[in-house]
Write a protein that holds these residues in place. Structure first.
Motif, PDB file in Angstrom:
ATOM      1  N   VAL A 295       0.837  -1.206   0.000  1.00  0.00           N
ATOM      2  CA  VAL A 295       0.000   0.000   0.000  1.00  0.00           C
ATOM      3  C   VAL A 295       0.871   1.255   0.000  1.00  0.00           C
ATOM      4  N   MET A 296       0.649   2.122  -0.962  1.00  0.00           N
ATOM      5  CA  MET A 296       1.346   3.404  -0.999  1.00  0.00           C
ATOM      6  C   MET A 296       0.498   4.442  -0.256  1.00  0.00           C
ATOM      7  N   LEU A 297       1.126   5.258   0.562  1.00  0.00           N
ATOM      8  CA  LEU A 297       0.404   6.228   1.378  1.00  0.00           C
ATOM      9  C   LEU A 297       0.164   7.520   0.602  1.00  0.00           C
ATOM     10  N   ASP A 298      -0.924   8.202   0.955  1.00  0.00           N
ATOM     11  CA  ASP A 298      -1.218   9.498   0.334  1.00  0.00           C
ATOM     12  C   ASP A 298      -0.204  10.533   0.804  1.00  0.00           C
ATOM     13  N   ALA A 299       0.175  11.407  -0.088  1.00  0.00           N
ATOM     14  CA  ALA A 299       1.178  12.420   0.240  1.00  0.00           C
ATOM     15  C   ALA A 299       0.740  13.303   1.400  1.00  0.00           C
ATOM     16  N   ASP A 300      -0.575  13.571   1.484  1.00  0.00           N
ATOM     17  CA  ASP A 300      -1.076  14.482   2.523  1.00  0.00           C
ATOM     18  C   ASP A 300      -1.741  13.723   3.668  1.00  0.00           C
ATOM     19  N   MET A 301      -1.402  12.473   3.879  1.00  0.00           N
ATOM     20  CA  MET A 301      -1.989  11.704   4.984  1.00  0.00           C
ATOM     21  C   MET A 301      -1.764  12.429   6.302  1.00  0.00           C
ATOM     22  N   SER A 302      -2.808  12.484   7.114  1.00  0.00           N
ATOM     23  CA  SER A 302      -2.719  13.150   8.416  1.00  0.00           C
ATOM     24  C   SER A 302      -2.344  12.155   9.503  1.00  0.00           C
ATOM     25  N   ALA A 303      -1.963  12.676  10.651  1.00  0.00           N
ATOM     26  CA  ALA A 303      -1.617  11.811  11.775  1.00  0.00           C
ATOM     27  C   ALA A 303      -2.809  10.968  12.229  1.00  0.00           C
ATOM     28  N   PRO A 304      -4.043  11.544  12.341  1.00  0.00           N
ATOM     29  CA  PRO A 304      -5.191  10.705  12.714  1.00  0.00           C
ATOM     30  C   PRO A 304      -5.441   9.585  11.712  1.00  0.00           C
ATOM     31  N   GLN A 305      -5.301   9.886  10.407  1.00  0.00           N
ATOM     32  CA  GLN A 305      -5.468   8.835   9.397  1.00  0.00           C
ATOM     33  C   GLN A 305      -4.397   7.756   9.550  1.00  0.00           C
ATOM     34  N   ALA A 306      -3.203   8.193   9.880  1.00  0.00           N
ATOM     35  CA  ALA A 306      -2.111   7.240  10.077  1.00  0.00           C
ATOM     36  C   ALA A 306      -2.385   6.338  11.269  1.00  0.00           C
ATOM     37  N   MET A 341       6.033   9.664  14.387  1.00  0.00           N
ATOM     38  CA  MET A 341       4.827   9.646  15.216  1.00  0.00           C
ATOM     39  C   MET A 341       4.425   8.212  15.543  1.00  0.00           C
ATOM     40  N   ALA A 342       4.443   7.367  14.524  1.00  0.00           N
ATOM     41  CA  ALA A 342       4.017   5.980  14.697  1.00  0.00           C
ATOM     42  C   ALA A 342       4.908   5.242  15.695  1.00  0.00           C
ATOM     43  N   LEU A 343       6.198   5.470  15.594  1.00  0.00           N
ATOM     44  CA  LEU A 343       7.136   4.779  16.478  1.00  0.00           C
ATOM     45  C   LEU A 343       7.019   5.266  17.921  1.00  0.00           C
ATOM     46  N   ASN A 344       6.557   6.493  18.091  1.00  0.00           N
ATOM     47  CA  ASN A 344       6.422   7.054  19.441  1.00  0.00           C
ATOM     48  C   ASN A 344       5.032   6.832  20.036  1.00  0.00           C
ATOM     49  N   TRP A 345       4.077   6.436  19.210  1.00  0.00           N
ATOM     50  CA  TRP A 345       2.687   6.317  19.652  1.00  0.00           C
ATOM     51  C   TRP A 345       2.463   4.985  20.365  1.00  0.00           C
ATOM     52  N   THR A 346       1.833   5.038  21.511  1.00  0.00           N
ATOM     53  CA  THR A 346       1.414   3.824  22.206  1.00  0.00           C
ATOM     54  C   THR A 346      -0.007   3.502  21.784  1.00  0.00           C
ATOM     55  N   VAL A 347      -0.165   2.413  21.084  1.00  0.00           N
ATOM     56  CA  VAL A 347      -1.491   2.049  20.577  1.00  0.00           C
ATOM     57  C   VAL A 347      -2.402   1.741  21.766  1.00  0.00           C
ATOM     58  N   PRO A 348      -3.535   2.437  21.871  1.00  0.00           N
ATOM     59  CA  PRO A 348      -4.413   2.213  23.027  1.00  0.00           C
ATOM     60  C   PRO A 348      -5.198   0.914  22.890  1.00  0.00           C
ATOM     61  N   SER A 349      -5.716   0.457  23.995  1.00  0.00           N
ATOM     62  CA  SER A 349      -6.601  -0.705  23.989  1.00  0.00           C
ATOM     63  C   SER A 349      -8.036  -0.227  23.868  1.00  0.00           C
ATOM     64  N   MET A 350      -8.884  -1.053  23.316  1.00  0.00           N
ATOM     65  CA  MET A 350     -10.319  -0.721  23.255  1.00  0.00           C
ATOM     66  C   MET A 350     -10.824  -0.459  24.671  1.00  0.00           C
ATOM     67  N   ALA A 381     -12.520   6.684  14.281  1.00  0.00           N
ATOM     68  CA  ALA A 381     -12.765   7.847  13.416  1.00  0.00           C
ATOM     69  C   ALA A 381     -12.511   9.159  14.146  1.00  0.00           C
ATOM     70  N   ASP A 382     -12.740   9.161  15.462  1.00  0.00           N
ATOM     71  CA  ASP A 382     -12.511  10.378  16.255  1.00  0.00           C
ATOM     72  C   ASP A 382     -11.113  10.412  16.868  1.00  0.00           C
ATOM     73  N   ASP A 383     -10.213   9.541  16.397  1.00  0.00           N
ATOM     74  CA  ASP A 383      -8.797   9.519  16.795  1.00  0.00           C
ATOM     75  C   ASP A 383      -8.586   9.071  18.242  1.00  0.00           C
ATOM     76  N   PHE A 384      -9.306   8.019  18.644  1.00  0.00           N
ATOM     77  CA  PHE A 384      -9.053   7.304  19.899  1.00  0.00           C
ATOM     78  C   PHE A 384      -9.163   8.192  21.149  1.00  0.00           C
ATOM     79  N   PRO A 385     -10.259   8.929  21.300  1.00  0.00           N
ATOM     80  CA  PRO A 385     -10.388   9.781  22.506  1.00  0.00           C
ATOM     81  C   PRO A 385     -10.497   8.921  23.764  1.00  0.00           C
ATOM     82  N   SER A 386      -9.949   9.425  24.854  1.00  0.00           N
ATOM     83  CA  SER A 386      -9.980   8.687  26.114  1.00  0.00           C
ATOM     84  C   SER A 386     -11.194   9.031  26.963  1.00  0.00           C
ATOM     85  N   ASP A 387     -11.931  10.092  26.583  1.00  0.00           N
ATOM     86  CA  ASP A 387     -13.104  10.487  27.356  1.00  0.00           C
ATOM     87  C   ASP A 387     -14.372  10.184  26.559  1.00  0.00           C
TER      88      ASP A 387
END
Length: 406
Positions: A295-306, A341-350, A381-387
């Motif tokens: 998969v090739m990524l879009d040039a303007d991919m945002s952090a939430p999309q990532a 960003m990806a390497l520094n991000w801790t993927v949250p749990s559901m 879709a809302d970028d993993f909000p904690s609240d």
């Protein structure tokens, strides 16, 4: 050049090495065994020594008896070709009886054992690999050029290049691999010409041997010159008929990963990658990695999309895609930022699960799964909000209930 000594090398002075050499010399006399190949070469070049190989005038059964007498574990890993592996302190030592070739077919050889160090050296691939050292670290150079090659960092075939290659066509790839790792200056012209003449012989080798050797080459600090030489000699297209070098140099500049560098020599399509992975007989893990990176990524991919993609496809796949996209010249700065960003991000749990639904009165079943999927879709879709977890869960329940009730 004056002959250096390997005395003081940690691997040569280790208790394990001394124990193996003592066992062999007790059975066969002083200097009946010598270190050979990569450990000697790398010690001279100042490179890391990973494996310790030993050549000996003793025949395989004598080696087994010598190790048994010394109470050293012996494994007959290739006894038909004269190779026994000794294990001391969990460290393997590959011990091979001196050999001369009786018959070769470009893939395997029929050998006879000998006591002649010169005969053994004559059947080796490169003069740099035909250097021996005894238990005291004193060097022996049967070809007369190995030490000079080490000093000048030259990769030159032992004897006649075409003959060495016809004995085993894998030596074509090893020629370029060793030049990529250890060579300095131009590729040896005579060896290069022989590889060009006999390039089609690579097609007779098993795909597993070819891919393993080629990935070792691609792992070199900078394999671009070696790949250029292989391409010029016609060797590269024998290995990769679908060759596309467009992004290779750029990939080499941004990552040392050999799989990613291989990807940069292959078509961009998922179908093309799958076919090449199958043809090269890569491992299942390597094949899946190539497929995931298509998969090739879009040039303007945002952090939430990532982050949404990472949640869906995994961190490793996403990072590989950033490298592949960057290497093609698409938005390199954005790809670098997304990768960091990806390497520094801790993927949250559901934040919710079946237990939460059970507490809300849901019984395990199809509705539970549908509600959790609805919650997950909204949450991602809302970028993993904690609240707002409770409100989101109620909204998911309402959405699924409405859908179920028509």
């Amino acid at each position: 050049m004056s002959a250096p000594s390997l005395k003081g090398q940690p691997w040569l002075e280790s208790t394990a090495s001394k124990a193996v050499m003592a066992a062999l010399e007790t059975a066969g006399g002083p200097d009946c065994a010598r270190y050979v190949g990569g450990c000697v070469r790398n010690a001279l070049l100042g490179a890391t020594v990973d494996d310790v190989d030993i050549a000996t005038q003793l025949e395989p059964q004598q080696v087994l008896a010598a190790l048994k007498s010394a109470k050293i574990r012996a494994v007959p890993t290739g006894i038909e070709h004269g190779t026994i592996t000794a294990i001391v302190n969990s460290l393997p030592f590959e011990i091979t009886s001196l050999r001369r070739d009786v018959e070769t077919d470009g893939r395997r050889a029929v050998v006879a054992f000998t006591r002649d160090w010169f005969e053994d050296a004559a059947r080796r691939d490169f003069r740099l690999n035909a250097l021996y050292a005894n238990s005291r670290g004193e060097l022996f150079d049967p070809t007369g050029y190995g030490l000079e090659d080490a000093d000048q960092r030259r990769i030159v075939f032992v004897g006649e290049p075409e003959q060495r290659i016809r004995e085993d066509y894998l030596r074509i790839l090893r020629f370029y691999r060793f030049w990529a790792w250890y060579g300095r200056g131009a590729v040896d012209a005579e060896g290069h010409a022989a590889c060009r003449k006999l390039a089609d012989g690579v097609a007779t080798l098993s795909a597993e041997r070819v891919s393993k050797e080629f990935l070792k080459l691609l792992a070199a600090p900078d394999p671009v010159a070696a790949v250029d030489a292989m391409d010029e000699a016609g060797v590269l297209r024998v290995i990769l008929p679908r060759l596309d070098r467009t992004s290779f140099a750029a990939m080499v500049a941004i990552t040392p990963d050999p799989i990613l560098r291989l990807l940069a020599l292959l078509p961009l399509s998922a179908e093309g990658l799958a076919e090449e992975a199958k043809r090269l007989r890569l491992s299942n893990a390597q094949r899946d990695r190539m497929k995931d990176s298509a998969v090739m990524l879009d040039a303007d991919m945002s952090a939430p999309q990532a982050r949404a993609m990472i949640w869906k496809d995994g961190l490793s796949a996403f990072v590989d895609r950033t490298y592949r996209t960057e290497a093609t010249g698409i938005a390199p700065q954005n790809m670098q930022a997304l990768r960091q960003m990806a390497l520094n991000w801790t993927v949250p749990s559901m934040p919710v699960g079946g237990r939460d639904l059970a507490q809300a009165g849901f019984k395990p079943g199809p509705m539970t799964g549908k509600v959790l999927k609805a919650f997950e879709k909204s949450w991602v879709a809302d970028d993993f909000p904690s609240d707002g977890v409770e409100a989101r869960l109620q909204a998911a329940i309402a959405q699924v209930s409405l859908s179920e009730n028509g």
